[in-house]
Design a protein around this motif. Structure first.
Motif, PDB file in Angstrom:
ATOM      1  N   CYS A 147       0.251   5.994   0.691  1.00 37.12           N
ATOM      2  CA  CYS A 147      -0.708   6.919   0.518  1.00 37.12           C
ATOM      3  C   CYS A 147      -0.405   7.578  -0.546  1.00 37.12           C
ATOM      4  N   ARG A 148      -1.233   8.594  -1.073  1.00 34.31           N
ATOM      5  CA  ARG A 148      -1.120   9.465  -2.367  1.00 34.31           C
ATOM      6  C   ARG A 148      -0.947  10.927  -1.950  1.00 34.31           C
ATOM      7  N   ASP A 170      -3.555  13.171  -0.075  1.00 33.01           N
ATOM      8  CA  ASP A 170      -4.097  12.582   1.060  1.00 33.01           C
ATOM      9  C   ASP A 170      -3.560  13.527   2.248  1.00 33.01           C
ATOM     10  N   LYS A 181      -4.406   0.673   8.020  1.00 38.24           N
ATOM     11  CA  LYS A 181      -3.471   0.958   9.460  1.00 38.24           C
ATOM     12  C   LYS A 181      -2.983  -0.257  10.165  1.00 38.24           C
ATOM     13  N   THR A 187       0.790  -1.108  -0.137  1.00 36.85           N
ATOM     14  CA  THR A 187      -0.067   0.002   0.050  1.00 36.85           C
ATOM     15  C   THR A 187       0.876   1.136  -0.063  1.00 36.85           C
ATOM     16  N   THR A 247      -4.282  11.138   7.275  1.00 32.56           N
ATOM     17  CA  THR A 247      -4.189   9.716   6.583  1.00 32.56           C
ATOM     18  C   THR A 247      -2.688   9.523   6.234  1.00 32.56           C
ATOM     19  N   ASP A 281     -10.174   1.485   6.864  1.00 35.24           N
ATOM     20  CA  ASP A 281     -10.935   2.606   7.051  1.00 35.24           C
ATOM     21  C   ASP A 281     -12.130   2.548   5.733  1.00 35.24           C
ATOM     22  N   THR A 328      -1.989   6.012   8.675  1.00 33.72           N
ATOM     23  CA  THR A 328      -2.406   4.755   7.803  1.00 33.72           C
ATOM     24  C   THR A 328      -1.185   4.883   6.900  1.00 33.72           C
ATOM     25  N   ASN A 352      -8.063   2.970   3.351  1.00 34.72           N
ATOM     26  CA  ASN A 352      -6.728   3.005   3.539  1.00 34.72           C
ATOM     27  C   ASN A 352      -6.350   1.891   4.972  1.00 34.72           C
ATOM     28  N   GLY A 375      -2.047   3.880   3.608  1.00 34.63           N
ATOM     29  CA  GLY A 375      -2.344   4.227   2.256  1.00 34.63           C
ATOM     30  C   GLY A 375      -3.141   2.987   1.755  1.00 34.63           C
ATOM     31  N   ARG A 376      -3.620   3.195   0.541  1.00 39.89           N
ATOM     32  CA  ARG A 376      -4.427   2.061  -0.178  1.00 39.89           C
ATOM     33  C   ARG A 376      -3.589   1.362  -0.942  1.00 39.89           C
TER      34      ARG A 376
END
Length: 534
Positions: free
Chosen positions: A348-349, A352, A431, A346, A356, A425, A360, A429, A362-363
């Motif tokens: 983050c972008r 974000d 965690k 994963t 986030t 979440d 986290t 995302n 991310g995705r």
């Protein structure tokens, strides 16, 4: 409905950048970049030595010729036990160009630990250095039973093996057509590397991955990260780890960045290099940025910095804000991955928010699926904690020569059990909340109590041991060992710690040792570590 994520694979294929019309193997893709970014500096060493993209292919082919001349065959395993350097990169690409796979070894390992990986992988050749940080690497292997190891080549230094220059000279007898043939024979499903990760059994296991899947991952990673041609990419993360190798120089080469290898982290030296080499990309664990912020960073020009990525179970919001405000980094991202997933699951972008990014990982990359399950394997909804499962092209082929461990890690439907407890979440995302495996993290390195306990068993004074992680302000957690001595044996905690320093990587060395008459056991004879943590 259970909490799982299955992105549109068609969209993933459309958005992935295409940089070559040839095979998607590491050598083919790097050589395509060499032609595409010919006038950009490819690598700049710590000593200022420089290699441009237009000269990269010739350098790699020369190394490949030396491996061919030495008898390296397609499918062989070649180990690399050395700190970050220009030569490390050229050697690794030369091995892969010759059709073999690299087996990177942690530079913090001692001879006993390195010997196990060399034996298990069946490495025919070792690329190493004479000395690093006071350790004589060839000497540490003396006395190890290494039946498959035929040769040691030094990519730096002059004692303990064939020098790198002499080794390269041996390739002069190999015709260019032979290298062409080796290249043509490399397929996307061919093994490119085996990275060993320690396990709860106490024995390191080699995660096998292929050319095609690594290219698949790092085209997407590079695009999501925002790497671009001309970026100057400082790689302090060690090359033996996927963060320094795959998310480091491989991702950099795919996008036309300049790779800046850095062997030893020192906050002041890193700050000096950022200023001197106009670094734009600086990845690393949270401790790297915390150390820089604790140094006199205001004395250096850091205005070139624009992009960073970090990761841990939790990154303080204050650290993310300080990276923006004080270090002046424009884009700060967090990510999560495993050796068994080519290093990435994963991210983050850049759009974000700070909460986030800090809280986290991310995705998932486009094309990667996630699922959170309970102890019975039932998918859980968003907001419920359970074990994180991963499926997709990033999942390893398996553990090298270890079908039982592979079957325990990857089910029949292709889901990899990460051993990490996580929550999704509603935005998808991830965690990471805990470790299902018996593991803790020491300054960015995974430490497995079972492995440390197995090493302690070789101490002649130790009969039983139990290792836990204890808090440490600088490193997050460090090992503490509870030890029961053998009858009639004597040893002080200080003596046991000193023995550990001589026999295991420093991040595994217990910072504290407590000697007990007996370990707390349950009725089935298992150590009750929760009692040791109270």
């Amino acid at each position: 409905m259970g909490a799982s994520i299955t992105p549109d694979r068609g969209t993933a294929e459309r958005t992935a950048p295409i940089v070559t019309d040839g095979k998607r193997t590491i050598p083919h893709m790097v050589f395509a970049s060499a032609r595409r970014f010919a006038d950009i500096e490819a690598i700049r060493g710590e000593d200022g030595s420089s290699l441009f993209y237009r000269d990269l292919e010739a350098s790699v082919r020369r190394a490949a010729a030396a491996f061919v001349a030495s008898g390296v065959a397609v499918g062989d395993r070649i180990a690399i036990w050395a700190p970050n350097s220009v030569e490390w990169i050229i050697a690794a690409l030369g091995v892969q160009c010759a059709g073999a796979a690299i087996v990177p070894l942690n530079t913090r390992l001692k001879g006993r630990e390195a010997g196990y990986i060399l034996r298990t992988s069946g490495a025919r050749m070792l690329l190493t250095v004479s000395e690093f940080l006071g350790a004589d690497y060839p000497e540490m292997l003396e006395g190890e039973d290494l039946p498959d190891l035929e040769r040691t080549v030094l990519i730096a230094g002059d004692t303990g093996g064939t020098s790198w220059s002499d080794f390269l000279a041996e390739g002069a007898s190999v015709a260019p057509s032979e290298i062409d043939a080796r290249l043509a024979a490399i397929e996307e499903d061919q093994v490119c590397d085996i990275l060993f990760t320690s396990g709860t059994t106490g024995h390191p296991k080699g995660a096998v991955t292929t050319h095609g899947q690594n290219i698949w991952v790092y085209l997407r990673y590079s695009e999501t990260y925002g790497l671009r041609a001309g970026d100057r990419f400082l790689i302090i993360n060690p090359f033996f780890h996927s963060f320094g190798y795959k998310a480091g120089w491989l991702a950099a080469f795919l996008t036309g960045c300049t790779v800046l290898p850095h062997a030893v982290f020192d906050a002041k030296a890193a700050l000096q290099r950022i200023e001197r080499d106009k670094v734009t990309v600086l990845p690393g664990p949270p401790t790297l940025y915390q150390s820089m912020l604790a140094a006199d960073y205001r004395a250096f020009d850091l205005s070139s910095l624009r992009l960073s990525i970090t990761g841990a179970a939790s990154v303080p919001v204050s650290l993310i804000e300080a990276m923006w405000a004080d270090l002046g980094i424009d884009i700060v991202l967090t990510a999560y991955g495993l050796t068994e997933t080519c290093g990435v699951v994963t991210m983050c972008r850049k759009e974000d928010g700070v909460e986030t990014i800090a809280n986290t990982a991310g995705r998932p990359l486009d094309g990667v699926e996630l699922r959170i399950v309970d102890g019975d394997g039932v998918a859980l909804p968003a907001g419920r904690a359970g074990e994180l499962l991963v499926r997709g092209p990033n999942v390893m082929q398996g553990y090298f020569n270890n079908p039982e461990a592979t079957a325990a890690a990857i089910d029949r439907d292709g889901w990899l059990r990460t051993g990490d407890v996580a929550v999704l979440d509603t935005a998808g995302n991830v965690k990471i909340t805990d470790r299902a495996k018996d593991i803790f993290i020491v300054g960015g390195f995974n430490a497995y109590p079972a492995e440390i306990e197995g090493l302690l068993a070789a101490n002649p004074a130790v009969m039983h041991s139990a290792v836990i992680g204890i808090p440490d302000e600088r490193l997050g957690e460090v090992p503490k060992a509870y030890v029961v001595l053998r009858p009639d044996a004597s040893a002080t905690p200080e003596e046991i710690i000193a023995w550990c320093r001589d026999n295991m990587a420093n991040y595994k060395v217990p910072r504290q040792v407590e000697i007990l008459d007996a370990l707390p056991m349950n009725a089935s004879g298992k150590v009750q570590k929760f009692l040791l943590r109270t």
